[in-house]
Design an enzyme around this catalytic site. Sequence first.
Site, PDB file in Angstrom:
ATOM      1  N   HIS A 133      -6.037  -6.595  -1.271  1.00 13.26           N
ATOM      2  CA  HIS A 133      -4.985  -5.605  -1.068  1.00 13.26           C
ATOM      3  C   HIS A 133      -3.775  -6.179  -0.339  1.00 13.26           C
ATOM      4  O   HIS A 133      -2.644  -5.809  -0.617  1.00 13.26           O
ATOM      5  CB  HIS A 133      -5.577  -4.438  -0.270  1.00 13.26           C
ATOM      6  CG  HIS A 133      -4.722  -3.233  -0.184  1.00 13.26           C
ATOM      7  ND1 HIS A 133      -4.348  -2.494  -1.281  1.00 13.26           N
ATOM      8  CD2 HIS A 133      -4.167  -2.594   0.888  1.00 13.26           C
ATOM      9  CE1 HIS A 133      -3.610  -1.466  -0.902  1.00 13.26           C
ATOM     10  NE2 HIS A 133      -3.482  -1.506   0.409  1.00 13.26           N
ATOM     11  N   SER A 136       0.825  -1.195   0.000  1.00 14.03           N
ATOM     12  CA  SER A 136       0.000   0.000   0.000  1.00 14.03           C
ATOM     13  C   SER A 136       0.868   1.256   0.000  1.00 14.03           C
ATOM     14  O   SER A 136       1.678   1.444  -0.902  1.00 14.03           O
ATOM     15  CB  SER A 136      -0.967  -0.044   1.183  1.00 14.03           C
ATOM     16  OG  SER A 136      -2.004   0.887   1.026  1.00 14.03           O
ATOM     17  N   ASP A 147      -8.388  -6.328  -5.420  1.00 17.30           N
ATOM     18  CA  ASP A 147      -8.165  -5.089  -4.671  1.00 17.30           C
ATOM     19  C   ASP A 147      -8.820  -3.921  -5.390  1.00 17.30           C
ATOM     20  O   ASP A 147      -8.588  -3.706  -6.584  1.00 17.30           O
ATOM     21  CB  ASP A 147      -6.662  -4.841  -4.539  1.00 17.30           C
ATOM     22  CG  ASP A 147      -6.344  -3.580  -3.748  1.00 17.30           C
ATOM     23  OD1 ASP A 147      -7.253  -3.041  -3.084  1.00 17.30           O
ATOM     24  OD2 ASP A 147      -5.174  -3.153  -3.781  1.00 17.30           O
TER      25      ASP A 147
END
Length: 570
Positions: free
Chosen positions: A510, A217, A435
Amino acid sequence: MRWNRLLSVLPLSVGIVSAGRSLGHAPAGKRLAEKVAPQKLKNTREQIPHQIYEREINAPLFLNSNTSKFAVNGSGIPDVDFNVGESYAGSLPISSDPNEKSNLFFWFFPSTNPAAEKEILIWLNGGPGCSSFEGLLQENGPFIWQYGTFKPVANPWSWHTLTNVIWVEQPVGTGFSTGTVTATSEEDVAKQFMGFWKNFVDTFSMQGYKVYIAGESYAGAYCPYIASAFLDASDKTYYNMSGMLIYDPVITLDEVAEPIPTLQFVEYWSGLFPFNDTFKADLIARDKSCGYSDFVSQYLVYPPEGHMPATLPGTYPNGTTRDECWSIYYDVFNAATALNPCFDIYQVATTCPVLWDVLGFPGSFGYLPAGATVYFDRPDVKAAIHAPSDVAWAECASGDVFVNGTDLSPPSNLEALPNVIEKTHNVIIGHGALDMILLANGTLLGIQNMSWGGKVGFQSRPQEPFYVPYNDGIMQDENVTLSTLAGGGVFGTVHTERGLTFVGVDLAGHMIPQYAPSAAYRHLEFLLGRVDCMNCTKPFTTDATAGQSTQPLGKGTAPQGWSNNNKGGQ
């Protein structure tokens, strides 16, 4: 894990906080019939079964007078009913100044693997301001407590079974890392991390160790800038950066990562976004008005025709994105949540009910049932890992970790990331196919707008099969429970050019090590040089006895982006 900068602007009405087992593509009987014993591996160390591929947990490697105050009792971690082995946790300052008041908190696990000599991997979560202990507890740590499960269990996919691993809470203001927030940019973050790292190396006598860095991320900003600073220091005693792995990363502009590829994502996963005709027609009309699909068709091609323009489509004359264009992304989220009240932007195949999470934030929602507690905020847990008792731990910081909440650095794909690729020739970018917090085609657009190795972007479309080895030995390990099962087979798409590998991962959102731990394990083996391919059927180096598929693997299966011959679709 979390992508705070995005979630902070989502409508409050949606309740967002700021922050199975796969048997392959054939029935189990057929799959097993197609598997044969693997060929002998060259390194005899790789032939040792997973169950015994460990040193004794009672033989500490790093315990000395400098480290004893950080030593954690492996049998004394609350709710963990087994010995996790040797580890060290605590705080170290971000500089050598004896008056330094700011520090970073870490938890270091020496490897159980004899091949890990003189190397260490740093793991960072994102946010900005989200704790790397989310990764430790729910992704790739020695013990794991996934949301919805009863208790923490031993993790057969722990990365410390391959190499020495340190999970670091950073920047200052994240988790148990205390002090004054002074960072205004990624350059500041990197400088502070380098000060912490020198102190860590000196404390644990790790001078000259190869260093790898990994994260997810917003760590798509952290990791490249830190790795680039390590490399620019030209000091292999402390900063011997040797490779990098980043998952679902922030590497490009927000609009490129989110609203621009949204319509194509919704169309690809139409069964998970069953919108009515009126709403779909509105999305398509707005996408056309904003020029988004046309932009993707022009710039997500192989090889790219050139760099993207400085001004993106769908903008006002002053260059900011028009409201009706940005809102394509938010409106999709709101519509999906209306249909599926438990919609998880981090893994879009998730449905109700919301499962409780010992970290307090399962998926898109903050949820802690009555009587439950946040694990790392418990006094007994803090005491066990030498954490400051007066700090209220949260998975993601409630305050800013950049001055005024603004990171002034440009996206990492402009300079920092290319620098790391060119100097290490060992960078992996992975992206989960499910994601939506950051979209896979946004990451690919970021790659196709990046210059490295004398060219722009990938010259060929990613289409090789990403193969995850079957893992019968690991599955039969006495430590494996239903909480730690993981699949094998063709698991996505992989492509390597000029020192950069992109891998799209099926069945993952994710947090790839959380949703597809066996896939992440293979990524790490490749990063460390334990295997030389990810499109081949070589077994795991820690489970060399498991038979592998003998059938043709075909092409990759994860979303592969657009090409010159397939404009406007995936």
